[in-house]
Design a protein around this motif. Structure first.
Motif, PDB file in Angstrom:
ATOM      1  N   SER A  98      34.296  47.716  35.080  1.00  0.00           N
ATOM      2  CA  SER A  98      33.517  46.714  35.907  1.00  0.00           C
ATOM      3  C   SER A  98      32.173  47.245  35.315  1.00  0.00           C
ATOM      4  CB  SER A  98      34.392  47.792  37.257  1.00  0.00           C
ATOM      5  OG  SER A  98      33.851  49.586  37.042  1.00  0.00           O
ATOM      6  N   SER A  99      32.174  48.557  34.744  1.00  0.00           N
ATOM      7  CA  SER A  99      30.805  49.319  34.540  1.00  0.00           C
ATOM      8  C   SER A  99      29.972  48.307  33.484  1.00  0.00           C
ATOM      9  CB  SER A  99      30.476  50.720  33.638  1.00  0.00           C
ATOM     10  OG  SER A  99      31.881  51.448  34.578  1.00  0.00           O
ATOM     11  N   MET A 100      30.964  47.945  32.192  1.00  0.00           N
ATOM     12  CA  MET A 100      30.881  46.991  31.123  1.00  0.00           C
ATOM     13  C   MET A 100      30.442  45.281  32.156  1.00  0.00           C
ATOM     14  SD  MET A 100      32.546  43.513  30.278  1.00  0.00           S
ATOM     15  CE  MET A 100      33.878  43.657  30.124  1.00  0.00           C
ATOM     16  N   ARG A 101      31.162  44.762  32.840  1.00  0.00           N
ATOM     17  CA  ARG A 101      30.934  43.299  33.666  1.00  0.00           C
ATOM     18  C   ARG A 101      28.922  43.375  34.520  1.00  0.00           C
ATOM     19  NH1 ARG A 101      35.040  39.817  35.509  1.00  0.00           N
ATOM     20  NH2 ARG A 101      33.027  38.881  36.577  1.00  0.00           N
ATOM     21  N   GLU A 102      29.300  45.099  35.233  1.00  0.00           N
ATOM     22  CA  GLU A 102      28.058  45.311  35.241  1.00  0.00           C
ATOM     23  C   GLU A 102      26.832  45.682  34.706  1.00  0.00           C
ATOM     24  OE1 GLU A 102      27.780  48.887  37.902  1.00  0.00           O
ATOM     25  OE2 GLU A 102      25.825  48.892  37.411  1.00  0.00           O
ATOM     26  N   ILE A 103      26.833  45.847  33.698  1.00  0.00           N
ATOM     27  CA  ILE A 103      25.798  45.973  32.689  1.00  0.00           C
ATOM     28  C   ILE A 103      25.095  45.146  32.218  1.00  0.00           C
ATOM     29  CG2 ILE A 103      25.006  46.863  30.551  1.00  0.00           C
ATOM     30  CD1 ILE A 103      26.881  49.042  31.336  1.00  0.00           C
ATOM     31  N   ILE A 104      26.114  43.671  31.861  1.00  0.00           N
ATOM     32  CA  ILE A 104      26.554  42.967  31.384  1.00  0.00           C
ATOM     33  C   ILE A 104      25.552  41.922  32.460  1.00  0.00           C
ATOM     34  CG2 ILE A 104      27.599  40.361  30.849  1.00  0.00           C
ATOM     35  CD1 ILE A 104      28.718  42.176  29.250  1.00  0.00           C
ATOM     36  N   ILE A 154      36.177  40.496  23.050  1.00  0.00           N
ATOM     37  CA  ILE A 154      36.045  40.039  24.526  1.00  0.00           C
ATOM     38  C   ILE A 154      34.874  40.268  24.834  1.00  0.00           C
ATOM     39  CG2 ILE A 154      36.906  40.859  26.519  1.00  0.00           C
ATOM     40  CD1 ILE A 154      39.330  42.802  24.911  1.00  0.00           C
ATOM     41  N   LEU A 155      33.672  41.880  25.285  1.00  0.00           N
ATOM     42  CA  LEU A 155      32.733  42.065  24.798  1.00  0.00           C
ATOM     43  C   LEU A 155      31.428  40.208  24.921  1.00  0.00           C
ATOM     44  CD1 LEU A 155      31.000  44.054  25.966  1.00  0.00           C
ATOM     45  CD2 LEU A 155      30.122  44.315  23.765  1.00  0.00           C
ATOM     46  N   ARG A 156      31.748  40.073  23.496  1.00  0.00           N
ATOM     47  CA  ARG A 156      30.946  38.362  24.179  1.00  0.00           C
ATOM     48  C   ARG A 156      31.032  37.465  24.545  1.00  0.00           C
ATOM     49  NH1 ARG A 156      30.827  34.357  20.059  1.00  0.00           N
ATOM     50  NH2 ARG A 156      29.428  34.105  19.599  1.00  0.00           N
ATOM     51  N   ASP A 157      32.493  37.619  24.966  1.00  0.00           N
ATOM     52  CA  ASP A 157      32.793  36.496  25.481  1.00  0.00           C
ATOM     53  C   ASP A 157      32.442  36.683  26.563  1.00  0.00           C
ATOM     54  OD1 ASP A 157      34.063  35.282  23.854  1.00  0.00           O
ATOM     55  OD2 ASP A 157      35.754  35.822  24.189  1.00  0.00           O
ATOM     56  N   GLN A 158      32.329  38.150  26.864  1.00  0.00           N
ATOM     57  CA  GLN A 158      31.635  37.950  28.389  1.00  0.00           C
ATOM     58  C   GLN A 158      29.951  37.900  28.470  1.00  0.00           C
ATOM     59  OE1 GLN A 158      34.470  39.631  31.147  1.00  0.00           O
ATOM     60  NE2 GLN A 158      32.547  38.611  32.583  1.00  0.00           N
ATOM     61  N   PHE A 159      29.929  38.536  27.490  1.00  0.00           N
ATOM     62  CA  PHE A 159      28.075  38.536  27.238  1.00  0.00           C
ATOM     63  C   PHE A 159      28.028  37.363  27.587  1.00  0.00           C
ATOM     64  CE2 PHE A 159      24.022  38.793  24.598  1.00  0.00           C
ATOM     65  CZ  PHE A 159      24.036  39.587  25.560  1.00  0.00           C
ATOM     66  N   LEU A 160      28.775  36.079  27.054  1.00  0.00           N
ATOM     67  CA  LEU A 160      27.818  35.010  26.774  1.00  0.00           C
ATOM     68  C   LEU A 160      28.369  34.369  28.785  1.00  0.00           C
ATOM     69  CD1 LEU A 160      29.305  33.527  23.446  1.00  0.00           C
ATOM     70  CD2 LEU A 160      27.275  33.501  24.227  1.00  0.00           C
ATOM     71  N   ALA A 161      29.013  34.634  29.095  1.00  0.00           N
ATOM     72  CA  ALA A 161      29.086  34.273  30.778  1.00  0.00           C
ATOM     73  C   ALA A 161      28.225  35.193  31.428  1.00  0.00           C
ATOM     74  CB  ALA A 161      30.418  34.593  30.902  1.00  0.00           C
ATOM     75  N   ASP A 162      28.042  36.128  31.409  1.00  0.00           N
ATOM     76  CA  ASP A 162      27.113  36.746  32.876  1.00  0.00           C
ATOM     77  C   ASP A 162      25.787  36.934  32.134  1.00  0.00           C
ATOM     78  OD1 ASP A 162      29.571  36.051  34.057  1.00  0.00           O
ATOM     79  OD2 ASP A 162      30.041  37.967  33.997  1.00  0.00           O
ATOM     80  N   GLY A 163      25.773  36.871  31.157  1.00  0.00           N
ATOM     81  CA  GLY A 163      24.513  38.311  29.907  1.00  0.00           C
ATOM     82  C   GLY A 163      23.449  36.680  30.486  1.00  0.00           C
TER      83      GLY A 163
END
Lengths: 618, 390
Positions: free
Chosen positions: A544-550, A580-589
């Motif tokens: 959740s912190s990772m998601r929130e940071i992004i 995984i981080l990258r995909d998340q970053f692309l999606a939400d960042g």
């Protein structure tokens, strides 16, 4: 005390990675007269081949019909014959812009100055993050395969596989062979990702496929005990009892050394992620740097071999060991084989994203089945259950009577002349897809004999009763084994002939000594709220912190996100989490529509003792 | 961003210096935009260790500045929204021979007159304070006032606080030109559009030369590479910031402390080690001139590792998980450049902090705020004028 004292060595060609691509590159460069050194971090050559116990597709040029580890062994032998030096247990920790390679060998760490470098470092398994993904028992399918086929250790008793691509299907099958129970194969897609012949193999062993199902979480106190999976349509949650959760969710090219050396990297999701830009001849953007195999984009082992050959030819040409004319001739041959390998819609689909594979038309199929039924009354006859144009031809080569012909290259479906077939079953034993069967109804009296390939460890002897399985994993009923061929011969596929009621003649696809009843998952009415879980296990940062940071969108780039959040800065340096981080970053960042750079790669790419860097021996 | 922005002050650079300047300016109620070409601490502030060392400062205005900066730190840390892992751990400078110990003793006396307490420890006392130190080490200079901080979170904390007070931060925004009319700065052209401003601070670190060219001023800052090894995270093993006496030679240009070996001098090799709050031990370092190249080199990694094993033999068993290199904004005498730019009213320099950016950020931020808003500073900054260089 000298300030710096790492031993240095000049090399002509350094190949990094002793997998199919690296070994073929080495053979090709050495046969052109280059002095070639291959470094690999593993203690045996062959790369992924060394743990593949199934027969391979491809043509005889790629060792088709042989088992993966045998191909790896042969390639390594050919390397040695060609004068290649294999340095095993030798990790290349860095490839510096100066051209130097830092290599950690069993005796000490040293620097090599190669005239040319061929990067053939393969791929790494992707992962997905979900509650419970850090529990013991959750592992990559490749890791499970290493455990069973190299170390001969079962990862657990009961396995759930996520991912129905070839890796997931093959490893599920091999886990069965090794003695584990496989609770099922789960995939979010609505059709099987891998080849149908591989799917057929697992299905006839009774492994259920859960398509359009999504992994939710793994739970347990000391390790995995149960796994929750959601049916996409109904939203119902199923609870599997299992102690191993295997993830076969794709591969990422492992080209960090090329990136470190300064090769221009490009992103191509169809090739699995970031790969060094390269031309047809496997040259990268950096002079004297070549790339081959999965590191240049994830494909099949046979393609990796050809790419390796191509890289070897290019390196030899650039070093002056091979004249332009000769190089062009050799390249042409490789190119033709590559073209052939990639011609099938199954493989082409990956590259061209055409969607589904070509399949045999059902009318023609029904017609064939009618013919087999009719003619099998006179004696044994093959039934070929190969429905996809995968690059493969051992059946054609196995048939002495010319009954099986691949009309247009190895990617075409076998065309089968029933009149020429004498039911010798050579093709049955050699088909890598285990998709050929012999049907014989000549004994009459309402019986038929069906011969199937068998590679399970349960012993079944002649005259014993056994269960006949159909292609979907349904148990047809009991039959009697009339013949066992190839038993006790390591590496050989056993052929079991089972006598069954005539009406099953065209249905039997497998034989099982004991009736395997895979315990079905329990359906749960209400899904519990999923708790937060660790995302970055090195730095202990929650999902959740990772998601929130992004989502805060504060960080401009992936390296900045890493710097501030510390995700990917720990012991694994992002090997677990970066994709995984990258995909998340692309999606939400904030990276929308922008090229997102990957983490900056710096030596050492694998942890190394400081004493080693300091030049100490041993 | 299409609309034309305007701001009372534009700070070029989102490193620790720019963030500190913005922080102090905002404290005074000024309106600030930080223009950052990449992301916060993408340059030297994000590629260094967390040493807040005092022994390495040149006696005189440099050390005075550092002491003032250290005095400011606790209240700033208190004020930030995130914990920058500030730790007044004390620092040890190790002498590998009697000559070095003698020189350290002489220097301890000298810095004491300048207001810095440094205690000389013999081999026995050192062993108590730093178990596991090489038996051959003769002693050390211990400075209790030295500390460590996480430079990345410190920069982020300053920038976030400034933002809370109204500062805007433009990331991925490169300065293309600076418009000067009638000897006064008017406008900053960026890749995200134009910003009207009559006051601009250049805190661009190694990028300052490029900014200087836009106002036709020569800024003598050049990149000086420093390489560092990062070990695996471990339980607390090292509770001081530790360096070798040669570090005084390579960092503070004190000849008597320079390494004897030519290769070591070429690399600017000086031993440093600290354990960060996350448990990793950062082992340094080098001072090399290699242009803008930010790659680590096998030679330096080897030299740093060997050097570290000499001082602290137990580090040999640690896993190295990464190396990195940063580019310090090196000025010819190692002192920062802080001043108004002659002939360009409203343009100020805050750059060239060499290896001291983290340590001097606090005081630099405050002084720049004073200079920009009041036109005068509470400390004499003439020793840091751009015009001290010929």
């Amino acid at each position: 005390m000298d300030v710096m004292d790492l031993p240095r060595e000049k090399l002509e060609v350094l190949v990094i990675g002793a997998g199919p691509a690296g070994l073929c590159a080495a053979i090709e460069a050495a046969s052109a007269g280059c002095e070639v050194t291959v470094a690999d971090e593993n203690d045996r050559p062959g790369g992924q081949l060394s743990k593949q116990i199934h027969r391979f597709f491809g043509s005889s040029h790629h060792g088709a019909g042989k088992r993966g580890f045998e191909i790896g062994r042969e390639l390594a032998e050919n390397c040695l014959k060609a004068g290649v030096e294999l340095r095993l247990s030798s990790s290349v920790l860095g490839l510096f812009p100066s051209g130097e390679a830092m290599i950690d060998s069993p005796s000490r760490l040293y620097l090599a100055n190669p005239g040319a470098v061929i990067v053939a470092t393969g791929a790494s398994e992707k992962s997905i993050a979900f509650p419970g993904w850090t529990l013991p028992g959750v592992m990559g399918a490749g890791a499970a395969q290493t455990l069973i086929n190299i170390h001969r250790v079962l990862p657990g008793k009961r396995v759930l596989m996520v991912g129905s691509g070839n890796v997931g299907l093959i490893v599920a099958y091999q886990l069965l062979q090794a003695g584990a129970e496989v609770a099922g194969i789960v995939d979010v897609a609505d059709s099987v990702g891998g080849y149908q012949v591989h799917a057929g193999r697992v299905m006839r062993e009774g492994i259920p496929l859960y398509l359009r199902h999504r992994l939710l979480s793994a739970r347990g106190s000391m390790g995995v005990e149960e796994i929750l999976v959601e049916a996409l349509e109904s939203g119902k949650v199923k609870r599997f009892k299992a102690d191993v959760l295997c993830l076969a969710v794709g591969l990422s090219p492992l080209a960090e050394l090329a990136s470190m050396r300064g090769c221009r990297m490009i992103e191509n999701s169809r090739l699995g992620g970031f790969v060094p830009w390269h031309d047809r001849d496997m040259r990268t953007s950096q002079t004297d740097m070549y790339i081959a195999g999965d590191a240049s984009g994830v494909e099949e082992a046979s393609v990796a071999m050809e790419e390796g050959r191509m890289a070897g030819i290019s390196a030899a040409e650039d070093l002056g060991s091979l004249g332009a004319k000769e190089a062009a001739i050799r390249r042409e041959a490789v190119m033709n084989r590559l073209r052939e390998l990639r011609a099938g819609t199954c493989t082409a689909a990956k590259l061209e994203a055409k969607g589904g594979c070509m399949q045999i038309n059902s009318d023609a199929r029904d017609e064939l089945l009618r013919e087999v039924w009719k003619k099998s009354a006179n004696g044994p006859l093959a039934l070929i259950d190969c429905r996809e144009d995968i690059p493969c031809n051992p059946c054609e080569e196995a048939c002495r009577r010319g009954a099986i012909v691949l009309d247009s290259g190895i990617c075409s479906l076998p065309s089968f002349d029933l009149d020429k077939c004498d039911g010798c079953a050579r093709c049955v034993a050699l088909c890598p897809g285990m998709a050929i069967f012999i049907i014989d109804r000549s004994m009459g009296e309402g019986f038929a004999r069906v011969t199937v390939p068998y590679e399970m460890s349960d012993e079944i002897g002649p005259d014993e009763e056994a269960w006949a399985m159909d292609g979907e994993g349904n148990c047809l009923g009991k039959g009697r084994i009339t013949r066992v061929a190839g038993a006790g011969r390591p590496g050989h596929t056993m052929l079991l002939t089972i006598e069954v009621p005539e009406e099953w003649a065209l249905k039997v696809r497998g034989v099982s000594g004991r009736r395997k009843l895979v315990e079905e998952p329990e359906e749960m009415e209400d899904t519990e709220i999923v708790e937060d879980f660790t995302f970055c296990r090195c730095e202990e940062i929650n999902y959740s912190s990772m998601r929130e940071i992004i989502a805060r969108g504060e960080f401009y780039s992936l390296p900045a996100l890493r710097r501030f959040s510390r995700i990917g800065l720990g012991y694994c340096q992002g090997r677990f989490c970066q994709s995984i981080l990258r995909d998340q970053f692309l999606a939400d960042g904030p990276g929308e529509g922008r090229e997102v750079e990957s983490f900056r790669v710096r030596a050492p790419v694998r942890p190394v003792k400081l004493s080693r860097l300091g030049g100490e021996n041993g | 961003m299409d609309d034309v922005l305007s701001s009372e002050v534009v700070v070029i650079g989102g490193g620790v210096i720019g963030a500190a300047a913005a922080y102090f300016l905002c404290k005074e109620g000024a309106e600030v935009i930080i223009v950052e070409a990449e992301d916060l601490s993408a340059g030297a502030s994000g590629a260094c260790d967390g040493f807040l060392s005092l022994q390495t400062k040149q006696v005189g205005s440099h050390l005075d500045l550092a002491l003032e900066s250290m005095a400011l730190l606790p209240s700033i840390v208190e004020d930030l929204g995130i914990d920058p892992e500030y730790n007044r751990c004390g620092g040890l400078m190790l002498a590998s021979n009697q000559d070095q110990l003698k020189d350290l003793r002489a220097r301890a006396k000298k810095v004491k007159t300048a207001g810095l307490e440094v205690e000389i420890l013999g081999a026995h006392e050192l062993k108590e304070m730093l178990p596991g130190v090489n038996k051959e080490i003769k002693g050390a200079a211990y400075c209790a006032a030295e500390a460590q901080i996480n430079p990345i979170t410190f920069t982020l904390g300053l920038a976030q606080k400034a933002q809370e007070m109204g500062a805007r931060i433009l990331k991925g925004c490169k300065v293309e030109n600076i418009v000067v009319t009638n000897n006064r700065v008017r406008e900053v052209h960026t890749t995200m559009g134009s910003i009207h401003s009559r006051r601009v601070i250049c805190a661009a670190g190694t990028g300052s030369n490029e900014i200087g060219k836009m106002i036709i001023v020569d800024i003598p800052v050049m990149p000086q590479k420093g390489q560092i090894l990062v070990t695996e995270a471990r339980e607390p093993m090292l509770d001081k910031i530790v360096s070798g006496a040669e570090y005084l030679g390579t960092k503070a240009n004190l000849e008597e402390f320079l390494p004897k070996d030519e290769e070591a001098i070429r690399l600017g090799l000086g031993f440093t080690a600290e354990q960060t709050a996350s448990g990793n031990i950062l082992i340094g370092s080098t001072r090399e001139f290699a242009g803008f190249d930010r790659e680590t080199t096998p030679e330096a990694m080897n030299a740093i590792a060997k050097n570290a094993i000499f001082y602290l033999p137990w580090v040999r068993d640690l896993d190295v998980i990464r190396s990195f290199a940063g580019l310090r904004p090196y000025s010819p005498d190692g002192l920062p450049i802080m001043c108004p730019v002659k002939g360009v009213k409203g343009f100020y320099m805050a750059t060239g902090h060499s290896g001291d950016g983290i340590c001097l950020a606090a005081v630099t931020g405050r002084l720049m705020s004073e200079l920009v808003l009041d036109g005068e500073t509470s400390i004499d900054i003439s020793p840091f004028s751009l015009y001290r260089f010929k």
